[in-house]
Enzyme design. Structure first.
Site, PDB file in Angstrom:
ATOM      1  N   LYS B 141       0.835  -1.217   0.000  1.00 12.82           N
ATOM      2  CA  LYS B 141       0.000   0.000   0.000  1.00 12.82           C
ATOM      3  C   LYS B 141       0.864   1.259   0.000  1.00 12.82           C
ATOM      4  O   LYS B 141       0.409   2.323  -0.427  1.00 12.82           O
ATOM      5  CB  LYS B 141      -0.997  -0.017   1.162  1.00 12.82           C
ATOM      6  CG  LYS B 141      -0.393  -0.085   2.551  1.00 12.82           C
ATOM      7  CD  LYS B 141      -0.170   1.272   3.185  1.00 12.82           C
ATOM      8  CE  LYS B 141       0.761   1.148   4.371  1.00 12.82           C
ATOM      9  NZ  LYS B 141       1.142   2.427   4.976  1.00 12.82           N
ATOM     10  N   THR B 198      -3.266   6.026   4.523  1.00 10.40           N
ATOM     11  CA  THR B 198      -1.968   6.388   3.989  1.00 10.40           C
ATOM     12  C   THR B 198      -2.111   7.332   2.795  1.00 10.40           C
ATOM     13  O   THR B 198      -1.269   8.193   2.571  1.00 10.40           O
ATOM     14  CB  THR B 198      -1.224   5.110   3.554  1.00 10.40           C
ATOM     15  OG1 THR B 198      -1.356   4.149   4.593  1.00 10.40           O
ATOM     16  CG2 THR B 198       0.238   5.379   3.327  1.00 10.40           C
TER      17      THR B 198
END
Lengths: 281, 281
Positions: B141, B198
């Site tokens: 990710k 994120t």
């Protein structure tokens, strides 16, 4: 935003449909039935219809294309129709920022026509045959967006919002699948994609309503002040009823309903969501 | 952030492990091997190890727990280990904002112990037995987060970012599944949840690196200036190699690699991603 010069605006029902070859309906869901009942006599035979609304009608629990088809009766039966949905904050599209959308129709030829009509270099359209999935995803994500706004109003942070979006996608997918939608539609642009934009964009109206709620304001006062429609507020009632009808567990929707309509304090509703006993993912 | 008074800080390797009953390793992935090679002689027998790093080692393409177990050799064989991951921007946890995380271990008893040790009223831990899935999700990710940052640097908007996160989740899931991970891990908190935080938190380091790149700065100059480690930069190289090894198509990772290491202009890489021929979702 300046409307292009070749766009002709009219409030004349008959004139709006004269010589038209494609109809795009951008009426909020709870007003669609009355507007389309007024307009239906002017709708020319055979002209296809696109809807961009994202909601579920309160009285009938129907999605936009189902409402239009019902109002048109025999005139709607063989007509090509499509729903366009996706991560589309309007202000960004107007500024020509890059975006994507999904056109859903059970008429694949019409879906490809809409794709070619609406595509530009900065706006990409993908086709999907799962009409009910795309309509339900677009409607239900607004409920999660209100919850995301509540977190913003409580200054709960992005870790909490990420968890909310993740669990929110799970519960709206569960409802969609119970109603005949495809799971992968919810994982695509019309599901996850739209959910993310709606939950993070400062411009999102449903998120904004939730934020005001999180700050302690009352829903009636917020709605009176708004100049545009936050579809998620009415949709929350519809989704609650659908969850009951289809026996689907939707804790986030329940929390939003409790905060909007049952007088539960946002902070209490959030704490209850956090306390839920889910030891394994 | 004030460190609690009962926390004892030491730079003495032997003292760090004296009388310890649980080891938590927070060493960035690319430095783990050398640090653990130095430390391994002090590690007491039988004491379990948790790792919170999110990366893939460049030379070996191994994840954190695999690195530690390899370095420990016979001492690591029967030892309980766990990876803790999830949407956990550190600053928010330190401010006691509500958050969630996942503890992954193939030893379910140890997973429950970690869950009870790390849980607080505002920090919820869920268990998961898919260790490789949780480790790969946490590592990959960060590559998507760099891409999200590039979009921010280009002021591309939230519609584009939502599409990127949606397509990013698809490609990292594809790699994970090819490597033996479970698809639902990627749809959970350690996958989608962490990906969202994120990609949207201003505090995210990988997103920040991407943003600087999007604004036209060069990667070497950015990294020299940083006081903390953005694991995604090194991880991008590893993920590219894994994608080749497992024959998985990862267009976003390719674009990030091209922008970071092959001198491609961010705007060109974005345009190429938008132009990809994907007519149906």
């Amino acid at each position: 935003v300046k409307v292009p010069e070749n766009t002709h605006l009219t409030a004349d029902d008959a004139a709006a449909f004269a010589e038209c070859t494609l109809i795009l309906s951008a009426v909020p869901t709870q007003y669609m039935r009355s507007v389309w009942e007024r307009l239906q006599q002017y709708v020319p035979a055979g002209v296809p219809i696109i809807s961009v609304a994202k909601g579920i009608e309160n009285q009938t629990l129907l999605c936009p294309l189902e409402i239009i088809r019902g109002v048109l009766g025999a005139k709607g039966k063989e007509r090509a129709m499509a729903a366009v949905s996706g991560p589309n904050i309007a202000g960004e599209i107007a500024r020509r920022l890059p975006g994507t959308a999904v056109v859903a129709s059970n008429n694949s030829e019409f879906a490809r026509r809409v794709q070619s009509v609406l595509s530009t270099e900065w706006f990409r359209i993908y086709t999907n045959s799962d009409v009910i999935g795309v309509e339900l995803a677009g409607a239900t994500k607004n409920v999660v967006a209100i919850a995301a706004g509540v977190l913003d109003g409580l200054s709960a942070g992005n870790n909490a919002k990420a968890a909310l979006v993740t669990r929110g996608l799970v519960e709206i997918t569960r409802l969609g699948v119970a109603m005949g939608a495809r799971e992968d539609t919810f994982q695509g642009l019309a599901g996850l994609g739209d959910l993310i934009t709606t939950c993070v964009s400062p411009e999102g109206r449903n998120r904004w309503v939730g934020e005001q709620i999180g700050k302690g304001r009352k829903i009636d006062e917020i709605l009176t002040q708004m100049r545009s429609v936050a579809e998620g507020v009415a949709t929350t009632r519809s989704v609650m009823m659908l969850a009951e009808r289809h026996q689907v567990e939707m804790p986030i929707t329940q929390a939003v309903h409790a905060v909007l309509f049952e007088g539960t304090e946002p902070r209490i509703a959030l704490a209850e969501l956090m306390r839920r006993d889910q030891k394994a993912e």
